[in-house]
Design a protein around this motif. Structure first.
Motif, PDB file in Angstrom:
ATOM      1  N   VAL A  37      33.109  32.169  30.297  1.00  0.00           N
ATOM      2  CA  VAL A  37      32.566  33.156  31.233  1.00  0.00           C
ATOM      3  C   VAL A  37      31.062  32.955  31.312  1.00  0.00           C
ATOM      4  O   VAL A  37      30.392  32.820  30.275  1.00  0.00           O
ATOM      5  N   GLU A  38      30.527  32.933  32.527  1.00  0.00           N
ATOM      6  CA  GLU A  38      29.072  32.861  32.730  1.00  0.00           C
ATOM      7  C   GLU A  38      28.660  34.079  33.548  1.00  0.00           C
ATOM      8  O   GLU A  38      29.259  34.380  34.588  1.00  0.00           O
ATOM      9  N   ILE A  39      27.623  34.787  33.073  1.00  0.00           N
ATOM     10  CA  ILE A  39      27.165  36.036  33.720  1.00  0.00           C
ATOM     11  C   ILE A  39      25.701  35.871  34.116  1.00  0.00           C
ATOM     12  O   ILE A  39      24.871  35.415  33.315  1.00  0.00           O
ATOM     13  N   ASP A  40      25.399  36.264  35.344  1.00  0.00           N
ATOM     14  CA  ASP A  40      24.015  36.290  35.835  1.00  0.00           C
ATOM     15  C   ASP A  40      23.491  37.717  35.664  1.00  0.00           C
ATOM     16  O   ASP A  40      23.993  38.658  36.283  1.00  0.00           O
ATOM     17  N   HIS A  41      22.452  37.871  34.821  1.00  0.00           N
ATOM     18  CA  HIS A  41      21.897  39.199  34.530  1.00  0.00           C
ATOM     19  C   HIS A  41      20.687  39.539  35.399  1.00  0.00           C
ATOM     20  O   HIS A  41      20.168  40.666  35.325  1.00  0.00           O
ATOM     21  N   GLY A  42      20.211  38.614  36.203  1.00  0.00           N
ATOM     22  CA  GLY A  42      19.047  38.864  37.034  1.00  0.00           C
ATOM     23  C   GLY A  42      17.747  38.558  36.308  1.00  0.00           C
ATOM     24  O   GLY A  42      17.712  38.395  35.078  1.00  0.00           O
ATOM     25  N   ASN A  43      16.680  38.457  37.093  1.00  0.00           N
ATOM     26  CA  ASN A  43      15.346  38.164  36.557  1.00  0.00           C
ATOM     27  C   ASN A  43      15.327  36.863  35.761  1.00  0.00           C
ATOM     28  O   ASN A  43      14.574  36.714  34.805  1.00  0.00           O
TER      29      ASN A  43
END
Length: 477
Positions: free
Chosen positions: A397-403
């Motif tokens: 799983v890859e998650i984009d958290h922003g910034n």
């Protein structure tokens, strides 16, 4: 002695006879001659009467001229008093305007300070201050007593009417007229209650200093000019009352500046703590803020603020608060939740001996070994970019958290989220396993920032501090 008195009496008699000798006036009518005898006593009586008339005429003339001069003097005095009264009214209006402007500025500053009240550190910084302001004056408690103001329009008009009457009659106004003039200066239906603007200035001064708020029911006694020596003295008294209000507003301003100074120190400490936390993660501070996007859910037309509202101290405080808010927005995206509750670190980030080839290689993440089926949780809120199998990662799983932040979770036994799904911090995204290029059950965790890999271990070590910052509890600790 007797001879001397007789001599004086004889001389006086001779002088009187010479001055008033017996005279005869002759009249001739139709050939007949007649005469009238004027005795010395009659002549003297006529002379005395004539002198009396002349003296009375001179006295009346002098008295008339003197009265004219006195009226002119009174008119000059009235003009002078009217000028002085108008000057006092102008000064009174200036003081009122100054007090209202000061109250509005201090009210804006007070609201700004109240925005910072939820922070426990800022509260403590303010509460630690002494009971004296920056100039050494003791802070005031209790209500401010303010005398009610004059009705400026009525007072000015009354003065003009009184002067016009004096010019029209050319005589000194009687005492009754003067009393009537003073009576005209009062509005009998409303006995000169304080205006709402003046109560606003006084009420704010008391509220900001911790005193009691002055309400209309608590007004000072009403003003009656007829009970005072003169209207100019009454206006002077009201002017002094405004001076007291402005003096108290000055103390409010000093008190606010003192609190702002304490808040500046607290904000500087808060920013330094955030710098320390960010530095412990190994992330460049400038790069973290550079990636910041505009705050969501904000906007509206631009309206410039009045620069006179905030002094240099408040401008500095505003800059620090804005800087801290930017840092807090950036910190909100930092991964701060440890992906597994039960684990031990089996392999660190960086150079290591590859377990399959037995040669040196760069390890792109942190291996966290644990029990098969151990829940794997999202390290921060974000959007799932990938949720599928990859050869080296297995189920990943890859998650984009922003910034600029992204995290990857590999070798999982099963997946609990799908691509495009939005996850919350600590939400379960899968279970620990040994899929892909793995020797045994563990989680391969990667942290990315601005497209580059960073060591995940500092994020685990600073997790509690980052969580406290994200939840606004760091200053409480």
């Amino acid at each position: 002695m007797r001879i001397h008195k007789e001599h004086i009496l004889r001389q006086a008699t001779q002088l009187f006879e010479r001055a008033f000798p017996e005279r005869q006036i002759f009249f001739r009518t139709r050939g007949e001659v007649r005469f009238a005898r004027l005795s010395p006593l009659f002549q003297a009586s006529v002379s005395v009467i004539a002198l009396g008339l002349v003296g009375w005429t001179l006295t009346a003339s002098i008295s008339y001229l003197t009265d004219d001069n006195r009226v002119a003097t009174k008119q000059q005095e009235l003009k002078y008093v009217s000028h002085e009264l108008n000057s006092l009214l102008v000064e009174l209006e200036r003081l009122k305007s100054s007090a209202l402007d000061r109250a509005e500025r201090l009210e804006a500053r007070q609201k700004f300070l109240e925005k910072l009240a939820p922070s426990a550190t800022l509260k403590a910084a303010v509460s630690q201050q002494s009971n004296q302001d920056a100039a050494g004056y003791p802070l005031l408690d209790g209500p401010l007593v303010m005398r009610p103001p004059l009705n400026l329009q009525n007072t000015s008009d009354a003065a003009d009417v009184g002067m016009d009457k004096a010019h029209e009659t050319d005589k000194e106004p009687a005492e009754d007229d003067l009393s009537s003039t003073q009576g005209d200066r009062l509005n009998e239906s409303a006995r000169l209650r304080p205006s709402g603007a003046q109560w606003k200035a006084a009420n704010f001064a008391n509220a900001a200093m911790g005193g009691l708020v002055i309400s209309d029911a608590q007004a000072a006694p009403t003003l009656d000019l007829r009970s005072r020596p003169s209207s100019s003295e009454a206006v002077t008294s009201i002017s002094e009352s405004f001076d007291l209000i402005i003096e108290k507003l000055d103390r409010v301003e000093r008190n606010q500046n003192r609190k702002a100074q304490a808040l500046i120190l607290a904000e500087q400490e808060n920013i330094e703590r955030r710098h320390e936390v960010i530095a412990s993660l190994g992330i460049p501070y400038d790069a973290l803020l550079k990636k910041m996007e505009p705050q969501t859910g904000t906007g509206g037309p631009f309206t410039s603020a009045d620069p006179s509202i905030f002094s240099k101290v408040f401008q500095k405080l505003g800059e620090l608060v804005f800087q801290r808010s930017l840092i807090d927005q950036a910190i909100a995206n930092i991964p701060s939740h440890i992906p597994a509750a039960k684990y031990y670190i089996s392999s660190h980030f960086g150079a290591r001996i590859d377990p399959f080839r037995k040669s040196w290689a760069d390890h792109s993440g942190l291996d966290m070994a644990g029990w098969r089926g151990e829940p794997i949780m999202a390290a921060a809120a974000g959007t799932v970019v990938t949720s599928r199998r990859k050869p080296a990662y297995g189920l990943m799983v890859e998650i984009d958290h922003g910034n600029g932040f992204r995290t990857r979770y590999g070798h999982m036994r099963s997946l609990s989220v799908n691509s495009g799904e939005i996850v919350k911090p600590g939400q379960k995204i899968g279970e620990m396993g040994s899929t892909g290029r793995s020797t045994s059950t563990h989680l391969h965790w990667e942290v990315w920032f601005n497209g580059a890999l960073v060591d995940p271990l500092p994020f685990i070590e600073a997790a509690l501090d980052v969580q406290a910052l994200q939840q606004g509890r760091y200053e409480e600790n």
